[in-house]
Design a protein around this motif. Structure first.
Motif, PDB file in Angstrom:
ATOM      1  N   ASP A  18     -24.878  -6.939  51.506  1.00  0.00           N
ATOM      2  CA  ASP A  18     -24.333  -8.284  51.304  1.00  0.00           C
ATOM      3  C   ASP A  18     -24.632  -8.784  49.895  1.00  0.00           C
ATOM      4  O   ASP A  18     -23.763  -9.352  49.231  1.00  0.00           O
ATOM      5  N   GLN A  19     -25.860  -8.595  49.450  1.00  0.00           N
ATOM      6  CA  GLN A  19     -26.231  -9.056  48.114  1.00  0.00           C
ATOM      7  C   GLN A  19     -25.456  -8.313  47.034  1.00  0.00           C
ATOM      8  O   GLN A  19     -24.978  -8.908  46.077  1.00  0.00           O
ATOM      9  N   TYR A  20     -25.318  -7.006  47.194  1.00  0.00           N
ATOM     10  CA  TYR A  20     -24.558  -6.204  46.227  1.00  0.00           C
ATOM     11  C   TYR A  20     -23.115  -6.697  46.146  1.00  0.00           C
ATOM     12  O   TYR A  20     -22.574  -6.924  45.062  1.00  0.00           O
ATOM     13  N   VAL A  21     -22.483  -6.847  47.310  1.00  0.00           N
ATOM     14  CA  VAL A  21     -21.078  -7.247  47.334  1.00  0.00           C
ATOM     15  C   VAL A  21     -20.913  -8.645  46.756  1.00  0.00           C
ATOM     16  O   VAL A  21     -19.999  -8.891  45.964  1.00  0.00           O
ATOM     17  N   GLY A  26     -17.805 -10.928  44.459  1.00  0.00           N
ATOM     18  CA  GLY A  26     -17.501 -12.306  44.820  1.00  0.00           C
ATOM     19  C   GLY A  26     -17.855 -12.583  46.265  1.00  0.00           C
ATOM     20  O   GLY A  26     -18.341 -11.723  46.973  1.00  0.00           O
ATOM     21  N   THR A  27     -17.624 -13.803  46.712  1.00  0.00           N
ATOM     22  CA  THR A  27     -18.079 -14.185  48.040  1.00  0.00           C
ATOM     23  C   THR A  27     -16.964 -14.315  49.079  1.00  0.00           C
ATOM     24  O   THR A  27     -17.217 -14.191  50.254  1.00  0.00           O
ATOM     25  N   LEU A  34     -14.202  -5.694  48.722  1.00  0.00           N
ATOM     26  CA  LEU A  34     -14.777  -4.437  48.257  1.00  0.00           C
ATOM     27  C   LEU A  34     -13.952  -3.258  48.762  1.00  0.00           C
ATOM     28  O   LEU A  34     -13.636  -2.336  48.008  1.00  0.00           O
ATOM     29  N   MET A  35     -13.576  -3.293  50.023  1.00  0.00           N
ATOM     30  CA  MET A  35     -12.779  -2.207  50.588  1.00  0.00           C
ATOM     31  C   MET A  35     -11.439  -2.101  49.863  1.00  0.00           C
ATOM     32  O   MET A  35     -10.997  -0.991  49.524  1.00  0.00           O
TER      33      MET A  35
END
Length: 124
Positions: A18-21, A26-27, A34-35
């Motif tokens: 979660d932190q990486y993404v 972005g959030t 990401l996918m």
């Protein structure tokens, strides 16, 4: 990611992922963004592999007028967008314009969705 009884390793992975993404992607619906940004080709390859284990030949024969040389990777890549419609990448893809006779990525997506339904006509 959503296990009912996460181990400490599951929790650590989830939090780190979660932190990486959030940091790099972005959030807003960050996992799907990401996918869309990184794994669309991988998802297309997996869809093609799965399809070959199902009734690929009958489906390919049904679509031989559209795809005379077999179903191309672009078909599977277009289908991979289906679960990513709310992503920023999908919106960007949707707005790509091309000149006829070429088809835009969004036109290919809509065509693949429509054609994929042909494979369901014999399902009960």
């Amino acid at each position: 990611m959503k296990t009912n009884m996460p181990s400490s390793g599951n929790i650590l992975f989830r939090d780190t992922f979660d932190q990486y993404v959030k940091t790099y992607m972005g959030t807003a619906d960050h996992h799907h963004n990401l996918m869309a940004d990184r794994y669309l080709d991988v998802m297309a390859d997996i869809l093609a592999d799965i399809h070959k284990k199902l009734d690929y030949t009958a489906f390919a024969n049904e679509l031989k007028d559209v795809y005379p040389n077999g179903i191309p990777k672009s078909f599977y890549k277009s289908l991979a967008w289906e679960g990513l419609t709310g992503t920023l990448s999908f919106q960007i893809m949707k707005n790509v314009k091309v000149n006829p006779p070429l088809k835009s990525p969004f036109q290919k997506y809509e065509e693949a969705k429509r054609l994929s339904q042909m494979g369901l006509k014999n399902c009960n």
